[in-house]
Design a protein around this motif. Structure first.
Motif, mmCIF file in Angstrom:
data_model
loop_
_atom_site.group_PDB
_atom_site.id
_atom_site.type_symbol
_atom_site.label_atom_id
_atom_site.label_comp_id
_atom_site.label_asym_id
_atom_site.label_seq_id
_atom_site.Cartn_x
_atom_site.Cartn_y
_atom_site.Cartn_z
ATOM 1 N N HIS A 1 -1.475 0.899 9.460
ATOM 2 C CA HIS A 1 -1.940 0.010 10.538
ATOM 3 C C HIS A 1 -2.073 -1.426 10.062
ATOM 4 O O HIS A 1 -1.896 -2.367 10.841
ATOM 5 N N VAL A 2 -2.384 -1.614 8.787
ATOM 6 C CA VAL A 2 -2.500 -2.969 8.249
ATOM 7 C C VAL A 2 -1.383 -3.265 7.238
ATOM 8 O O VAL A 2 -1.459 -4.227 6.473
ATOM 9 N N TYR B 1 -0.244 -1.830 4.471
ATOM 10 C CA TYR B 1 -0.502 -1.722 3.040
ATOM 11 C C TYR B 1 -0.065 -0.356 2.554
ATOM 12 O O TYR B 1 0.010 0.604 3.334
ATOM 13 N N GLU C 1 -10.541 -5.392 10.876
ATOM 14 C CA GLU C 1 -9.679 -4.906 11.958
ATOM 15 C C GLU C 1 -9.542 -3.385 11.907
ATOM 16 O O GLU C 1 -9.579 -2.703 12.934
ATOM 17 N N ILE C 2 -9.423 -2.841 10.708
ATOM 18 C CA ILE C 2 -9.261 -1.387 10.594
ATOM 19 C C ILE C 2 -10.551 -0.670 10.959
ATOM 20 O O ILE C 2 -10.533 0.445 11.495
ATOM 21 N N PHE D 1 -4.500 -0.103 0.040
ATOM 22 C CA PHE D 1 -5.455 -0.102 1.147
ATOM 23 C C PHE D 1 -6.782 0.525 0.714
ATOM 24 O O PHE D 1 -7.854 -0.025 0.969
ATOM 25 N N GLU E 1 -8.531 -8.041 7.594
ATOM 26 C CA GLU E 1 -7.737 -6.849 7.914
ATOM 27 C C GLU E 1 -8.588 -5.587 7.819
ATOM 28 O O GLU E 1 -8.407 -4.650 8.604
ATOM 29 N N ILE E 2 -9.533 -5.554 6.884
ATOM 30 C CA ILE E 2 -10.430 -4.402 6.797
ATOM 31 C C ILE E 2 -11.346 -4.372 8.017
ATOM 32 O O ILE E 2 -11.622 -3.304 8.583
ATOM 33 N N TYR F 1 -10.365 -0.334 14.565
ATOM 34 C CA TYR F 1 -9.338 0.670 14.864
ATOM 35 C C TYR F 1 -9.895 2.088 14.677
ATOM 36 O O TYR F 1 -9.688 2.963 15.517
ATOM 37 N N ARG G 1 -7.701 -10.547 3.492
ATOM 38 C CA ARG G 1 -7.721 -9.094 3.276
ATOM 39 C C ARG G 1 -8.938 -8.476 3.947
ATOM 40 O O ARG G 1 -8.859 -7.412 4.551
#
Length: 265
Positions: A32-33, A35, A11-12, A40, A8-9, A15, A5
């Protein structure tokens, strides 16, 4: 699960940085992820300490600081560039979170070198004591992951992001022990950053490469005058570190004023 998780954060965060000039509503970030917006927002705050849209607005104010120093754009145009249609709203938010108006920030390069040199010449780093017997003195030790010589700015903030004037704070001239007297009971976040001797004025105003540290968990100060000793480690910037919005020359000047008052007592 937690590591995935958090990846993914991370990654955001990348982004957001790439799309900062576009609308970034919560639905878009969550999609985008893959959720739900609620899920999210929960894990983003768990990872970053801040709600996602507050984090986005912080990065946009950081972008405004960059534009103020690196371009001749008008303040109105810079506000529009970061999505603020109202000049008044932009000026108010910038001032609240940076500590000076956009126009004042633009002229602070003239002061940053002066304040840093004044600190370097300072023989007595004691300040006017704000100690009140019934309030706590927060003590701690700051070290660094890499060698460092310069000034370290330490503050207790209401949120886990260095913005606005800290509720309490101090400066120290080297790694080691610090103390912040007169801290009322409450919940705080410890933040610190470094300014190396000889750092360029623009890098002081846009401290993107400075060593820093922050407490991700709140520090609760109760009625006891001697809270637990804090340990902090300065590190190079991490992707998840929030921008340092508060004007560092403003903090330097505030500290210098308190040392002058002390020397005249």
């Amino acid at each position: 699960m937690g590591t995935a998780r958090y990846a993914e954060i991370d990654e955001i965060i990348t982004y957001i940085g790439k799309h900062l000039d576009e609308p970034l509503p919560l639905n878009r970030l969550a999609a985008h992820v893959a959720y739900s917006p609620y899920h999210f927002a929960r894990i983003f705050k768990e990872r970053m300490g801040l709600p996602p849209l507050y984090y986005v607005s912080s990065l946009r104010l950081q972008r405004a600081k960059e534009l103020l120093l690196n371009t001749n754009y008008s303040i109105r145009d810079i506000g529009l560039e970061i999505g603020q249609q109202s000049l008044g709203t932009f000026t108010t938010r910038f001032t609240e979170r940076v500590g000076v108006t956009p126009a004042e920030f633009r002229t602070q390069q003239l002061h940053a070198d002066h304040h840093l040199q004044a600190l370097k010449r300072l023989a007595d780093w004691r300040t006017v004591s704000a100690a009140v017997p019934q309030y706590a003195t927060v003590r701690g030790t700051i070290q660094a992951e890499v060698p460092f010589e310069g000034v370290i700015l330490i503050g207790l903030f209401a949120r886990p992001i260095p913005e606005g004037m800290p509720l309490y704070g101090t400066l120290i001239s080297s790694l080691g022990d610090f103390s912040i007297p007169g801290v009322k009971p409450g919940t705080y976040y410890l933040m610190a950053t470094s300014v190396a001797w000889g750092m360029r004025a623009k890098d002081v105003l846009l401290p993107q490469a400075t060593l820093r540290t922050r407490s991700k968990k709140p520090i609760v100060i109760g009625s006891h005058p001697y809270p637990p000793h804090l340990e902090a480690m300065l590190h190079p910037p991490h992707p998840e570190d929030p921008p340092i919005l508060i004007s560092l020359p403003l903090l330097m000047n505030s500290f210098l004023q308190r040392t002058v008052q002390h020397s005249h007592r």
